[in-house]
Motif scaffolding. Structure first.
Motif, PDB file in Angstrom:
ATOM      1  N   HIS A 114      -6.408  11.773  -5.592  1.00 26.33           N
ATOM      2  CA  HIS A 114      -7.806  12.046  -5.244  1.00 26.33           C
ATOM      3  C   HIS A 114      -8.120  11.389  -3.912  1.00 26.33           C
ATOM      4  CE1 HIS A 114      -9.745   8.077  -6.068  1.00 26.33           C
ATOM      5  NE2 HIS A 114      -8.765   7.924  -6.929  1.00 26.33           N
ATOM      6  N   TYR A 115      -9.016  12.029  -3.148  1.00 26.40           N
ATOM      7  CA  TYR A 115      -9.316  11.493  -1.818  1.00 26.40           C
ATOM      8  C   TYR A 115     -10.693  10.863  -1.722  1.00 26.40           C
ATOM      9  CZ  TYR A 115     -12.214  15.590  -0.479  1.00 26.40           C
ATOM     10  OH  TYR A 115     -13.189  16.556  -0.377  1.00 26.40           O
ATOM     11  N   ASP A 116     -11.565  11.110  -2.683  1.00 28.77           N
ATOM     12  CA  ASP A 116     -12.895  10.498  -2.621  1.00 28.77           C
ATOM     13  C   ASP A 116     -12.832   9.034  -3.034  1.00 28.77           C
ATOM     14  OD1 ASP A 116     -12.258  11.452  -5.284  1.00 28.77           O
ATOM     15  OD2 ASP A 116     -14.294  10.908  -5.860  1.00 28.77           O
ATOM     16  N   SER A 117     -13.790   8.264  -2.595  1.00 28.81           N
ATOM     17  CA  SER A 117     -13.900   6.871  -3.046  1.00 28.81           C
ATOM     18  C   SER A 117     -15.093   6.740  -3.990  1.00 28.81           C
ATOM     19  CB  SER A 117     -14.062   5.915  -1.856  1.00 28.81           C
ATOM     20  OG  SER A 117     -15.248   6.195  -1.129  1.00 28.81           O
ATOM     21  N   LYS A 118     -15.017   5.779  -4.845  1.00 31.92           N
ATOM     22  CA  LYS A 118     -16.068   5.553  -5.846  1.00 31.92           C
ATOM     23  C   LYS A 118     -17.364   5.097  -5.171  1.00 31.92           C
ATOM     24  CE  LYS A 118     -16.927   2.709  -9.993  1.00 31.92           C
ATOM     25  NZ  LYS A 118     -17.168   3.810 -10.943  1.00 31.92           N
ATOM     26  N   TYR A 119     -18.470   5.664  -5.593  1.00 35.22           N
ATOM     27  CA  TYR A 119     -19.760   5.176  -5.100  1.00 35.22           C
ATOM     28  C   TYR A 119     -20.070   3.872  -5.813  1.00 35.22           C
ATOM     29  CZ  TYR A 119     -24.715   4.523  -4.435  1.00 35.22           C
ATOM     30  OH  TYR A 119     -25.938   3.984  -4.123  1.00 35.22           O
ATOM     31  N   MET A 120     -20.233   2.799  -5.017  1.00 34.41           N
ATOM     32  CA  MET A 120     -20.481   1.483  -5.597  1.00 34.41           C
ATOM     33  C   MET A 120     -21.697   0.869  -4.903  1.00 34.41           C
ATOM     34  SD  MET A 120     -16.589   0.087  -6.044  1.00 34.41           S
ATOM     35  CE  MET A 120     -17.126  -1.290  -7.047  1.00 34.41           C
ATOM     36  N   ASP A 125     -19.005  -1.839   1.545  1.00 35.82           N
ATOM     37  CA  ASP A 125     -17.910  -1.366   2.398  1.00 35.82           C
ATOM     38  C   ASP A 125     -16.647  -1.063   1.595  1.00 35.82           C
ATOM     39  OD1 ASP A 125     -17.571  -3.981   1.699  1.00 35.82           O
ATOM     40  OD2 ASP A 125     -16.952  -4.675   3.676  1.00 35.82           O
ATOM     41  N   TYR A 126     -16.803  -0.399   0.468  1.00 38.41           N
ATOM     42  CA  TYR A 126     -15.653  -0.084  -0.377  1.00 38.41           C
ATOM     43  C   TYR A 126     -14.898   1.124   0.183  1.00 38.41           C
ATOM     44  CZ  TYR A 126     -12.820   0.978  -4.440  1.00 38.41           C
ATOM     45  OH  TYR A 126     -11.761   1.230  -5.288  1.00 38.41           O
ATOM     46  N   VAL A 127     -13.657   0.887   0.648  1.00 42.80           N
ATOM     47  CA  VAL A 127     -12.865   1.958   1.248  1.00 42.80           C
ATOM     48  C   VAL A 127     -11.704   2.405   0.360  1.00 42.80           C
ATOM     49  CG1 VAL A 127     -13.474   1.270   3.586  1.00 42.80           C
ATOM     50  CG2 VAL A 127     -11.395   0.339   2.535  1.00 42.80           C
ATOM     51  N   GLY A 128     -11.502   1.761  -0.790  1.00 42.55           N
ATOM     52  CA  GLY A 128     -10.509   2.212  -1.758  1.00 42.55           C
ATOM     53  C   GLY A 128      -9.129   2.442  -1.171  1.00 42.55           C
ATOM     54  N   ALA A 129      -8.515   1.385  -0.636  1.00 40.76           N
ATOM     55  CA  ALA A 129      -7.178   1.533  -0.051  1.00 40.76           C
ATOM     56  C   ALA A 129      -6.154   1.937  -1.111  1.00 40.76           C
ATOM     57  CB  ALA A 129      -6.760   0.233   0.631  1.00 40.76           C
ATOM     58  N   THR A 130      -6.075   1.168  -2.197  1.00 43.49           N
ATOM     59  CA  THR A 130      -5.161   1.550  -3.274  1.00 43.49           C
ATOM     60  C   THR A 130      -5.742   2.676  -4.116  1.00 43.49           C
ATOM     61  OG1 THR A 130      -6.012  -0.085  -4.877  1.00 43.49           O
ATOM     62  CG2 THR A 130      -4.270  -0.809  -3.390  1.00 43.49           C
ATOM     63  N   ASP A 131      -7.042   2.900  -4.006  1.00 42.57           N
ATOM     64  CA  ASP A 131      -7.752   3.843  -4.878  1.00 42.57           C
ATOM     65  C   ASP A 131      -8.475   4.915  -4.048  1.00 42.57           C
ATOM     66  OD1 ASP A 131      -8.806   4.912  -7.221  1.00 42.57           O
ATOM     67  OD2 ASP A 131     -10.465   3.486  -7.308  1.00 42.57           O
ATOM     68  N   HIS A 287     -11.765  -1.839  -7.213  1.00 42.90           N
ATOM     69  CA  HIS A 287     -13.227  -1.718  -7.217  1.00 42.90           C
ATOM     70  C   HIS A 287     -13.920  -2.957  -6.642  1.00 42.90           C
ATOM     71  CE1 HIS A 287     -13.434   1.734 -10.412  1.00 42.90           C
ATOM     72  NE2 HIS A 287     -12.853   2.093  -9.268  1.00 42.90           N
ATOM     73  N   THR A 288     -13.267  -3.562  -5.639  1.00 38.36           N
ATOM     74  CA  THR A 288     -13.892  -4.653  -4.892  1.00 38.36           C
ATOM     75  C   THR A 288     -13.780  -4.336  -3.406  1.00 38.36           C
ATOM     76  OG1 THR A 288     -11.962  -6.071  -4.492  1.00 38.36           O
ATOM     77  CG2 THR A 288     -13.029  -6.250  -6.663  1.00 38.36           C
ATOM     78  N   ASN A 289     -14.533  -5.053  -2.583  1.00 31.15           N
ATOM     79  CA  ASN A 289     -14.454  -4.804  -1.136  1.00 31.15           C
ATOM     80  C   ASN A 289     -13.162  -5.344  -0.534  1.00 31.15           C
ATOM     81  OD1 ASN A 289     -14.966  -7.510  -1.252  1.00 31.15           O
ATOM     82  ND2 ASN A 289     -16.902  -7.446  -0.121  1.00 31.15           N
ATOM     83  N   MET A 290     -12.300  -5.979  -1.359  1.00 39.10           N
ATOM     84  CA  MET A 290     -10.994  -6.438  -0.876  1.00 39.10           C
ATOM     85  C   MET A 290      -9.920  -5.359  -0.986  1.00 39.10           C
ATOM     86  SD  MET A 290     -10.704 -10.429  -2.053  1.00 39.10           S
ATOM     87  CE  MET A 290     -10.823 -10.062  -3.804  1.00 39.10           C
ATOM     88  N   ASP A 291     -10.262  -4.220  -1.558  1.00 34.38           N
ATOM     89  CA  ASP A 291      -9.307  -3.113  -1.623  1.00 34.38           C
ATOM     90  C   ASP A 291      -9.290  -2.405  -0.270  1.00 34.38           C
ATOM     91  OD1 ASP A 291      -7.489  -1.270  -2.433  1.00 34.38           O
ATOM     92  OD2 ASP A 291      -8.811  -0.216  -3.836  1.00 34.38           O
ATOM     93  N   ASN A 292      -8.700  -3.086   0.689  1.00 35.58           N
ATOM     94  CA  ASN A 292      -8.726  -2.615   2.072  1.00 35.58           C
ATOM     95  C   ASN A 292      -7.367  -2.799   2.726  1.00 35.58           C
ATOM     96  OD1 ASN A 292      -8.554  -5.379   2.583  1.00 35.58           O
ATOM     97  ND2 ASN A 292     -10.751  -5.590   2.986  1.00 35.58           N
ATOM     98  N   LEU A 293      -7.275  -2.498   4.006  1.00 35.38           N
ATOM     99  CA  LEU A 293      -6.020  -2.572   4.749  1.00 35.38           C
ATOM    100  C   LEU A 293      -5.408  -3.965   4.700  1.00 35.38           C
ATOM    101  CD1 LEU A 293      -4.147  -0.959   6.752  1.00 35.38           C
ATOM    102  CD2 LEU A 293      -5.515  -1.933   8.592  1.00 35.38           C
ATOM    103  N   GLU A 294      -6.236  -4.980   4.800  1.00 34.30           N
ATOM    104  CA  GLU A 294      -5.765  -6.363   4.876  1.00 34.30           C
ATOM    105  C   GLU A 294      -4.989  -6.786   3.639  1.00 34.30           C
ATOM    106  OE1 GLU A 294      -7.690 -10.869   5.304  1.00 34.30           O
ATOM    107  OE2 GLU A 294      -8.936  -9.079   5.574  1.00 34.30           O
TER     108      GLU A 294
END
Length: 320
Positions: A114-120, A125-131, A287-294
């Motif tokens: 899936h390509y959408d990210s969860k509305y939170m 700034d939730y970008v859903g890197a793994t999700d 489902h946290t803002n740490m799910d990012n590139l870093e």
């Protein structure tokens, strides 16, 4: 001079013929082994560029969602796929993006995420890197890695086709939260693409990839042999020195009684074989803002790229 062996005359000419036949057979065997051991190199620059396009807030109705949808359509076309996207309306427009090679084929391998990210509401700034931005990038990078084969060899086949689907509406929409994963896109796919559905041999779905220390086990008995094939591919690539130093990803372990709710569910309900490439536990950053590139774990991502490309190549060559 010659010797008698029963009624067979062993002459020098006969010996040379036998030797010639052996050399030819050895050469043919070597050619086939070379074909089986063809090496594909993952284009990491391409992968990084794709992931950069995906890592943005992309919940349905957002600007980022439209940008990612448009990017997926453009990228699939550039990789030689015929594209299709149909908009349906839930609370916001929901649009699955599909790319297909050999649309008139008798059978299909379908790979999806899936390509959408969860509305939170509570995470700005939730970008859903793994999700599931990483999974989307893996599928597109697989198509790039196998591009020459797909364009020059596979596209001539009439028996087998390849479908990539990027589902929309996987996660909670703004203003709708009943505790369940909606799976709007994958459920819509089954009704909108009935002609493709009945020709799918296998669905491979990716999700939650990119966190450290995750392993992958088999969740479905009817596709366990494919999971074991992934484990064998990883071992072969490791022995040949093609993988980055990393923990083992695929284990020949089965657990047929637990799995995450995902876009595979509508296919399972329809009786389509499913291979779910998802870790055994949720990422810590889920489902946290740490799910990012870093917070991505790159050795596992690099290896997964190569393993998936090899699996798709072997699958398509094995189906005759």
């Amino acid at each position: 001079m010659y010797k008698m062996f029963g009624r067979l005359k062993i002459t020098p000419r006969f010996v040379w013929i036998i030797l010639f036949v052996c050399i030819v057979l050895w050469a043919i065997r070597g050619w086939f082994r070379k074909e089986e051991q063809v090496i594909f190199y993952s284009d990491e620059n391409h992968y990084d560029a794709v992931l950069d396009e995906l890592l943005k807030i992309r919940s349905p109705g957002s600007i980022g969602h439209y940008q990612v949808k448009t990017f997926l359509e453009r990228e699939l076309k550039s990789l030689g796929f015929q594209t299709k996207s149909e908009e349906v309306f839930e609370k916001f427009p929901i649009t699955n993006v599909m790319g297909i090679i050999n649309p008139n084929a008798k059978e299909f391998l379908l790979l999806s995420c899936h390509y959408d990210s969860k509305y939170m509401e509570e995470v700005d700034d939730y970008v859903g890197a793994t999700d599931a931005a990483v999974s989307c990038a893996i599928l597109l990078n697989m198509a790039k890695t196998l591009g020459k084969y797909l364009r020059e060899t596979f596209s001539k086949r009439i028996d087998m086709g390849l479908v990539l689907v990027f589902f929309d509406g996987h996660d909670t929409l703004e203003g709708i939260n009943d505790g369940f994963v909606p799976l709007y896109g994958s459920r819509r796919f089954l009704t909108q693409e009935a002609s493709i559905l009945e020709r799918i041999n296998l669905v491979v779905n990716l999700n939650l990839i990119g966190a450290p220390e995750h392993i992958y086990i088999s969740h479905y008995e009817n596709t366990n042999h494919f999971h074991e094939q992934l484990a064998d591919i990883e071992e072969d690539l490791k022995r040949s020195g093609q993988l980055t130093e990393c923990h083992t990803l695929f284990y020949k372990i089965t657990d047929y009684y637990s799995d995450f709710e995902d876009d595979i569910d509508p296919f399972i309900e329809s009786g389509v074989p499913v291979l779910h490439i998802v870790p055994h536990t949720y990422p810590d950053v889920w489902h946290t803002n740490m799910d990012n590139l870093e917070h991505l774990y790159w050795p596992a991502i690099r290896n997964m790229n190569l393993i998936i490309s090899r699996f798709v190549y072997e699958y398509m060559r094995s189906v005759k």
